[in-house]
Enzyme design. Structure first.
Site, PDB file in Angstrom:
ATOM      1  CG  HIS A  74      -2.895  -0.057   8.044  1.00  0.00           C
ATOM      2  ND1 HIS A  74      -1.530  -0.124   7.989  1.00  0.00           N
ATOM      3  CD2 HIS A  74      -3.339  -1.295   7.744  1.00  0.00           C
ATOM      4  CE1 HIS A  74      -1.158  -1.359   7.652  1.00  0.00           C
ATOM      5  NE2 HIS A  74      -2.250  -2.070   7.493  1.00  0.00           N
ATOM      6  CE1 TYR A 203       4.056   6.728   1.843  1.00  0.00           C
ATOM      7  CE2 TYR A 203       3.177   6.081   3.966  1.00  0.00           C
ATOM      8  CZ  TYR A 203       3.006   6.256   2.604  1.00  0.00           C
ATOM      9  OH  TYR A 203       1.798   5.966   2.014  1.00  0.00           O
ATOM     10  N   PRO A 295       3.018   8.487  -6.355  1.00  0.00           N
ATOM     11  CG  PRO A 295       4.061   6.423  -6.597  1.00  0.00           C
ATOM     12  CD  PRO A 295       3.939   7.754  -7.232  1.00  0.00           C
ATOM     13  CE  LYS A 299      -4.383  11.733   0.052  1.00  0.00           C
ATOM     14  NZ  LYS A 299      -4.657  10.539   0.855  1.00  0.00           N
ATOM     15  CE1 TYR A 387      -0.474   7.802   3.544  1.00  0.00           C
ATOM     16  CE2 TYR A 387      -1.768   6.688   5.228  1.00  0.00           C
ATOM     17  CZ  TYR A 387      -0.869   6.639   4.177  1.00  0.00           C
ATOM     18  OH  TYR A 387      -0.375   5.436   3.746  1.00  0.00           O
TER      19      TYR A 387
END
Ligand code: RFL
Ligand code: PHB
Length: 396
Positions: A74, A203, A295, A299, A387
């Site tokens: 991704h 998200y 979550p 991580k 990220y």
């Protein structure tokens, strides 16, 4: 019965299995003691996003073949705020880095198979594991297996036994430096054999609460919605889940969402926790045994891998070059990285969830913060850099 090894590893989750595999490859003798059966460990559906450092370490352990074939690269991640959809490209902000979507269950399965191939020993259903003489240079572990009491003598103990494990509890309470934050909600997760609704993870912040659209493969989806910490799994059913998810994601996505029977549905509470005492005497704590993150930043598993990276390289230095002077570096290196991941996970959680105790002012400030980060180059770079994962630090 008495046994002997160099490193006694407690726990056969991703931390224990990855450390065990790397040590075996380096010729450092180790035995893993796991309370559950292998099937039980594989039945736990958890993380899905691997940083590049984690991917490299899994490859180095020799268990990366299937991940390299089936893992989904991704190069971006998506957000939505009150139904409006935004995309962040990861590579331009991170010197070409990306993440790989590959489930924790698959990582665990690959590591188990690799261990079996290399002849590494894992004792499943090891009951009443206890750590002894951890302050001495001759520590040992006792456990029961198939009705018999065993003693395992070792040089060091790697506590990879998760948040509820025995390793951290074996360190004297007055030596533990702990920090904790509990959030007033959990995530209700649903896995289904349906095509993912979007090609990137999404998200979603919404006034009804947070939602996440994730995946495991082109035919398997993983979705989550924020629920009050008082909710029980019995309060929910699949239809109610899909209805609520549709309300929180962008309308055009809700329209194309393919629903289907749940393979798994469970609630996970959200918490931030750090035990700064990551090494005490001959015991090292790794992964969830030492820290828990909500979550939201993806991580948890990646932090576990970075602890493994440091512990593994330390053990190699100890056995090859007698460098016990490097032991204090373990905690120093791991804590610096842990706190940064704890901060990012906390920040993402605060940014994207609905806090019912928050007033009108807090809600507006949260909206402005999202608006700022998503529309500023500096803001997008900050999200992308964290990220994809911060770099692993070398021992020296
Ligand atoms: P694990 O995976 O908890 O493995 C610990 C192992 O130790 C065993 N054990 C013992 N063995 C012997 N004696 C004892 N006394 C023992 N006590 C425990 C356990 O049976 C187990 O097999 O820890 P590890 O290896 O450090 O790996 C960490 C990751 O599992 C964890 O960080 C992530 O899964 C966190 N996490 C998530 N992270 C994400 O990035 N994305 C997610 O979506 C996500 N979902 C989750 C999660 C963690 C959850 N937990 C801990 C309840 C969902 C849940 C429900
Ligand atoms: C998941 O796919 O389970 C997942 C992905 C990203 C997260 C958390 C969980 O931040």
């Amino acid at each position: 019965m008495n046994h002997k090894t160099k490193i006694a590893i407690i726990g056969a989750g991703p931390s224990g299995l990855l450390l065990g595999q790397l040590l075996t490859k380096a010729g450092i003798d180790n035995i893993i003691l796991e309370r559950q059966t292998g099937e039980y460990v594989l039945s736990r559906i958890r993380a899905g996003v691997l940083e590049q450092g984690t991917v490299s370490l899994i490859r180095e352990s020799g268990a990366g073949e299937r991940m390299d074939k089936e893992g989904l690269v991704h190069t971006g991640t998506d957000f939505s705020f009150q139904g409006e959809h935004f995309h962040i490209d990861l590579e331009p902000y991170t010197n070409g880095k990306h993440v790989v979507v590959y489930g924790q269950t698959e990582v665990t399965r690959d590591l188990m198979e690799a261990r079996e191939k290399t002849g590494g020993v894992t004792i499943y259903q090891a009951q009443n594991v206890e750590l002894h003489d951890i302050e001495s240079d001759a520590p040992y572990v006792t456990y029961q297996h198939e009705g018999e009491v065993h003693r395992l003598d070792c040089d060091y103990i790697a506590g990879c036994d998760g948040f509820h494990g025995v390793s951290r509890k074996s360190i004297p309470a007055d030596q533990l430096e702990e920090y904790e934050k509990v959030y007033p909600f959990g995530w209700l997760g649903l896995m289904s054999d349906t095509p993912p609704v979007n090609d990137e993870l999404v998200y979603c912040a919404h006034e009804r609460g947070f939602a996440l659209c994730s995946m495991r493969s082109p035919t398997r989806s993983r979705y989550y919605i924020q629920v009050p910490d008082t909710d029980k799994i019995e309060d929910w059913n699949e239809e109610k889940f899909w209805d609520e998810l549709k309300r929180r994601i962008p309308p055009e996505m809700a329209e194309r969402l393919v629903t289907g029977p749940a393979i798994e549905m469970s609630i996970a509470p959200l918490r931030s926790y750090v035990c700064e005492t990551m090494q005490y005497g001959r015991v090292f704590l790794l992964g969830d045994a030492a820290h828990i993150v909500p979550p939201t930043g993806a991580k948890g598993l990646n932090l576990a891998a970075s602890d493994v990276d440091t512990a593994y390289r330390l053990f190699v230095k100890i056995y090859e070059d007698d460098r016990t002077d490097l032991i204090p570096r373990y905690q120093e290196i791991c804590l610096a990285r842990t706190w940064k991941a704890v901060r990012f996970s906390w920040w993402m959680t605060m940014l994207l969830h609905r806090f019912h105790s928050a007033g009108r002012f807090d809600f507006r400030a949260q909206q402005a913060e999202f608006d700022y980060f998503i529309h500023s180059e500096a803001g997008r770079a900050t999200i992308a850099e964290n990220y994809v994962g911060l770099p692993f630090e070398a021992l020296e």
